[in-house]
Every structure is written in C-alpha cells, then in structure tokens.
Design a protein around this motif. Sequence first.
Motif, PDB file in Angstrom:
ATOM      1  N   LEU A  34       0.835  -1.203   0.000  1.00 32.44           N
ATOM      2  CA  LEU A  34       0.000   0.000   0.000  1.00 32.44           C
ATOM      3  C   LEU A  34       0.873   1.258   0.000  1.00 32.44           C
ATOM      4  O   LEU A  34       0.581   2.225  -0.714  1.00 32.44           O
ATOM      5  CB  LEU A  34      -0.937  -0.005   1.217  1.00 32.44           C
ATOM      6  CG  LEU A  34      -1.989  -1.119   1.239  1.00 32.44           C
ATOM      7  CD1 LEU A  34      -2.731  -1.115   2.573  1.00 32.44           C
ATOM      8  CD2 LEU A  34      -2.959  -0.965   0.086  1.00 32.44           C
ATOM      9  N   CYS A  35       1.955   1.236   0.795  1.00 33.22           N
ATOM     10  CA  CYS A  35       2.875   2.386   0.828  1.00 33.22           C
ATOM     11  C   CYS A  35       3.567   2.573  -0.523  1.00 33.22           C
ATOM     12  O   CYS A  35       3.732   3.701  -0.987  1.00 33.22           O
ATOM     13  CB  CYS A  35       3.909   2.202   1.931  1.00 33.22           C
ATOM     14  SG  CYS A  35       3.231   2.373   3.592  1.00 33.22           S
ATOM     15  N   ASP A  92      -2.988   8.096   5.457  1.00 30.41           N
ATOM     16  CA  ASP A  92      -2.629   9.518   5.373  1.00 30.41           C
ATOM     17  C   ASP A  92      -2.239   9.893   3.936  1.00 30.41           C
ATOM     18  O   ASP A  92      -2.608  10.964   3.449  1.00 30.41           O
ATOM     19  CB  ASP A  92      -1.469   9.843   6.326  1.00 30.41           C
ATOM     20  CG  ASP A  92      -1.882   9.758   7.792  1.00 30.41           C
ATOM     21  OD1 ASP A  92      -3.106   9.772   8.075  1.00 30.41           O
ATOM     22  OD2 ASP A  92      -0.983   9.659   8.657  1.00 30.41           O
ATOM     23  N   GLY A  93      -1.514   9.007   3.268  1.00 31.15           N
ATOM     24  CA  GLY A  93      -1.116   9.255   1.883  1.00 31.15           C
ATOM     25  C   GLY A  93      -2.311   9.298   0.946  1.00 31.15           C
ATOM     26  O   GLY A  93      -2.356  10.104   0.012  1.00 31.15           O
ATOM     27  N   GLY A 115       7.695  10.112  -3.056  1.00 31.80           N
ATOM     28  CA  GLY A 115       8.208  10.756  -1.851  1.00 31.80           C
ATOM     29  C   GLY A 115       7.164  11.060  -0.791  1.00 31.80           C
ATOM     30  O   GLY A 115       7.491  11.616   0.249  1.00 31.80           O
ATOM     31  N   GLN A 116       5.909  10.694  -1.014  1.00 33.09           N
ATOM     32  CA  GLN A 116       4.845  10.970  -0.037  1.00 33.09           C
ATOM     33  C   GLN A 116       5.118  10.230   1.275  1.00 33.09           C
ATOM     34  O   GLN A 116       4.957  10.781   2.341  1.00 33.09           O
ATOM     35  CB  GLN A 116       3.476  10.563  -0.604  1.00 33.09           C
ATOM     36  CG  GLN A 116       2.311  10.758   0.349  1.00 33.09           C
ATOM     37  CD  GLN A 116       2.033  12.219   0.658  1.00 33.09           C
ATOM     38  OE1 GLN A 116       2.162  13.081  -0.190  1.00 33.09           O
ATOM     39  NE2 GLN A 116       1.668  12.499   1.892  1.00 33.09           N
TER      40      GLN A 116
END
Length: 186
Positions: free
Chosen positions: A60-61, A93-94, A70-71
């Motif tokens: 997911l990241c 959050d992203g 870079g998020q």
Amino acid sequence: MNRATKSGIAAEAQSKINSKYSEQQAVECLDWIALITGADINKSGDMDNFYEVLKNGQLLCELINTLKPGQIKKIQKSEMAFKCMENINQFVDGAKACGVPSEETFQTVDLWERQNLNAVVICLQSLGRKGAQFGKPSIGPKEAEKNVRNFTEEQLRASEGIVNLQYGSNKGATQSGMSFGTTRHM
C-alpha cells in the motif's frame, strides 16, 4: 492475532460487515495495484488472499509512492505488528493527501485486525478513481469535473419578481370540523 472469536451480537455485526465485501471489487483493486506498482501478487479476490496481500501495508505504501513520489518517507520492512500498523496508517494519510475524502478511508484495525475489509476496498476504489490525476490508469467510474457557473447580478435579481406557484397554497383550508377517534369519556 490473539483476539477472541466474536459471539452473539458482535458476531452478527461482523457477519453483516463481511457480507458487504465484494470479491469482484477486491480483484479489480488488486489488479490495479499490481498494474501501478508492478508487483507480482496473487490477484484472487477472496477475503483471505486480499488480507494476506495487503496486511503488512508495504504494498500500500509503495502504491502511494508510485502515485505521489516521496509521499511516504520510510516504509517499514518489519513484520512486527506496530511496524505494519504504521505502514497502514501512512497509507491512509497518503490516500488523503492524494485526494481521497476521509469518509472513504478506513481505520488501521479495519485491515490489520481484519475488522472491515470492505472499507479497505472502498478506500482503494476511491484512490483508484484518482489515478488519472497522477498520470496513471484509473479504475471505477470517471470522476466528475468541476462545472462552475457565474451569474450576473441582473440574472440573480430576475427571479425576485416571479411568484412561484410551487410554494403551494392551502386556499383557505382549515382543520375546523375535523375529528379523529372518539371523545374522551370520563
């Protein structure tokens, strides 16, 4: 997980939540994730596979960083519970930073403790609709575009002189003479 099996009302509630889960939508989300990230994953939509593929939050990241480089600064590679939950939280959050409304996101425990996988699907679909904004393929229906209209002061005032018949009229009707039920006997 070392959580006790739910019983009674809690089991009924969990069953109701699980019944909303759609394998077809989960497959669409996993296909999209594989397409965007280039990851080689099992794209089966059953709950067990969906959970296993996404539970540590690493994929997911990577998805967020592919859409918005870079998020997420540091993706935790550990399988320890709090590290995985940190990844999931960073994804949420992203997703918000990518434009997903907070009502379409999920709580970390919804995925990590497998509480509500349908909420995870909803969040991924919402993020998937945003794909085109980041130059990537998107899933689901195309998002609506803003259609701002500007009226002149004269156009806005033109409606003030019109008597609108949609407001209705009771034509002098009253409730006199109406009675419901019988009178009270003492």
